[in-house]
Design a protein around this motif. Structure first.
Motif, mmCIF file in Angstrom:
data_model
loop_
_atom_site.group_PDB
_atom_site.id
_atom_site.type_symbol
_atom_site.label_atom_id
_atom_site.label_comp_id
_atom_site.label_asym_id
_atom_site.label_seq_id
_atom_site.Cartn_x
_atom_site.Cartn_y
_atom_site.Cartn_z
ATOM 1 N N ALA A 337 0.821 -1.214 0.000
ATOM 2 C CA ALA A 337 0.000 0.000 0.000
ATOM 3 C C ALA A 337 0.852 1.260 0.000
ATOM 4 C CB ALA A 337 -0.927 -0.005 1.215
ATOM 5 N N LEU A 338 2.086 1.145 0.472
ATOM 6 C CA LEU A 338 3.014 2.276 0.498
ATOM 7 C C LEU A 338 3.919 2.315 -0.727
ATOM 8 C CD1 LEU A 338 3.873 1.968 4.264
ATOM 9 C CD2 LEU A 338 3.001 4.059 3.219
ATOM 10 N N GLY A 339 3.739 1.345 -1.629
ATOM 11 C CA GLY A 339 4.589 1.301 -2.808
ATOM 12 C C GLY A 339 5.986 0.795 -2.517
ATOM 13 N N HIS A 395 1.714 -1.466 -5.327
ATOM 14 C CA HIS A 395 0.720 -0.436 -4.998
ATOM 15 C C HIS A 395 -0.484 -0.532 -5.923
ATOM 16 C CE1 HIS A 395 -0.990 3.701 -5.034
ATOM 17 N NE2 HIS A 395 -0.799 3.585 -3.735
ATOM 18 N N SER A 396 -0.251 -0.820 -7.181
ATOM 19 C CA SER A 396 -1.335 -0.934 -8.158
ATOM 20 C C SER A 396 -2.264 -2.089 -7.817
ATOM 21 C CB SER A 396 -0.756 -1.128 -9.564
ATOM 22 O OG SER A 396 -1.788 -1.323 -10.516
ATOM 23 N N GLU A 399 -4.637 -0.970 -5.079
ATOM 24 C CA GLU A 399 -5.665 -0.059 -5.571
ATOM 25 C C GLU A 399 -6.709 -0.794 -6.412
ATOM 26 O OE1 GLU A 399 -5.991 3.169 -4.704
ATOM 27 O OE2 GLU A 399 -4.356 2.684 -3.323
#
Length: 436
Positions: A337-339, A395-396, A399
């Motif tokens: 979630a933080l990349g 991260h993608s 999302e």
């Protein structure tokens, strides 16, 4: 018959069970809560969430926050089985929720607990299905639902062996929100009514990262200067030694590198600290407010509730529990979630769908041991563009798969409203009877 035999067995094993839970306590809390002795919530509207331990509390974080926001007239009560889960809850929500330890599944204890709590709705996170607890809630007219429901193949086989015990309690559940289609099939096979079953997806994808956390992570990382930083989080006994050996190999090429080490269980913090010292790496402890200096090689994060902050400081993240088949991995989505690039072992039975989603989209690197971990870290440190691609892919995935929370909230609202209408109907019936 099955539940009676189950209860008799529990009573027979009570000395062993009590000795096990005796350690799961907080100094300021009475162990009598394990027998259902909690304050009476007479006159209060209670929404109850059960999140067994740290992992479930983390999974339920967004859901608990939504209950606080959506139902300001209710008190949100959260139960855990473990003390570490209680500490995590306190770190995340402080006095916004009320905490109790879940009683042991003795018939009298769970009836007492439900009678004193009087919840309008109970939500079990993941899958901790206690037959007597489900019956007590059902008999008291308190609907009980499962959110983020999952049943691993191993757990499914175990439940099938105790079909006579589990089928009736599962039929009494008001609703099950399953993580995946496979989980839903297992719930259906075990006895959950099809009309009470929905595939919602995984709540973990709905993790929200607060801007204050991002800002604090950026400030902390800046204070350490320009250096490679990686994190090994939620590690267990048997994993830290391999992690430290991997860090030793990283230091050969990047002598200024910093490892943030986050053991899973607080009772092991001192043991892991001793292990770090024996590795001859300069180590500081976050709980002692010790600063990271140029010579620091290991930052031991021996605190609770700060994992997202620490993930935000890292260039790459190894998620522990994933080298141990009996554990089956921990939350891969927090760094995603933080990349932050995600690395893990291959023992991910408890989060197979999430692991596969990350793997298919090349958003996770699987490392078999400490040597493979070191090689993967060195490759990422030496190739910033590859590191950025891996983090962006992770991260993608997060999302793309959001949505379980919104669907779960709709079903929670439906159940709360149904309970309200049932309560009104009961009051009207009593009024009508009194008039006649």
């Amino acid at each position: 018959m099955g539940r009676r035999l189950y209860s008799t067995t529990l009573y027979a094993l009570m000395p062993l069970i009590w000795r096990r839970v005796w350690r799961e306590a907080l100094p300021e809390r009475s162990r009598r809560e394990r027998l259902g002795h909690i304050p009476a919530y007479d006159g209060e509207r209670v929404l109850w969430v059960h999140a067994a331990s740290v992992g479930e509390v983390t999974t339920a974080r967004s859901l608990i926050r939504s209950l606080i926001d959506d139902y300001p007239e209710h008190r949100v009560v959260v139960t855990t089985m473990t003390a570490t889960g209680a500490r995590q809850l306190q770190a995340l929500f402080a006095d916004l929720v009320t905490h109790h330890f879940l009683p042991l599944d003795f018939p009298g204890a769970v009836r007492r607990f439900i009678a004193r709590l009087q919840p309008e709705l109970g939500l079990i996170v993941d899958t901790e299905l206690w037959p007597n607890l489900i019956h007590a809630a059902s008999d008291a007219g308190a609907p009980l639902a499962v959110v983020n429901g999952r049943i691993t193949p191993k757990a499914f086989r175990r439940y099938r062996r105790f079909d006579a015990l589990m089928r009736e309690p599962l039929r009494r559940l008001a609703w099950v929100g399953a993580k995946s289609g496979e989980d839903a099939k297992r719930f259906r096979t075990l006895g959950v009514e099809a009309r009470n079953l929905t595939v919602t997806g995984a709540l973990k994808f709905d993790l929200e990262v607060e801007e204050t956390v991002r800002g604090a992570a950026e400030a902390l990382r800046t204070s350490w200067g320009e250096r490679p930083v990686w994190i090994a989080a939620s590690t267990h006994e048997g994993e830290e030694q391999a992690v430290l050996e991997a860090h030793r190999r990283v230091l050969h090429q990047h002598p200024e590198a910093l490892l943030i080490l986050v053991p899973r269980h607080p009772q092991r913090f001192d043991t892991v600290h001793e292990l770090c010292l024996s590795s001859n790496m300069t180590t500081v402890r976050r709980s002692h407010h010790e600063s990271v200096g140029p010579q620091t090689r290991v930052y031991l994060a021996d605190t609770m509730g700060e994992l997202m902050l620490l993930y935000g400081c890292a260039d790459a993240a190894f998620v522990g529990g994933s080298w141990l088949p009996d554990v089956g991995g921990h939350n891969l989505l927090e760094p995603a979630a933080l990349g932050v690039p995600v690395l893990s072992g291959g023992c991910l039975e408890s989060l197979r769908e999430i692991a596969e989603a990350l793997t298919v989209d090349h958003a996770r690197l699987e490392v078999a041991d400490g040597s493979a971990l070191a090689r993967a870290l060195l490759a990422l440190f030496d190739d910033p563009s590859a590191r950025e691609r891996l983090g962006a892919a992770a991260h993608s995935i997060v999302e793309t798969h959001r949505g379980a929370l919104a669907l779960t909230r709709r079903h929670v609202a439906r159940l709360v409203e149904a309970r309200r209408l049932a309560h009104l109907a009961a009051e009207e019936e009593v009024d009508a009877s009194s008039r006649t």
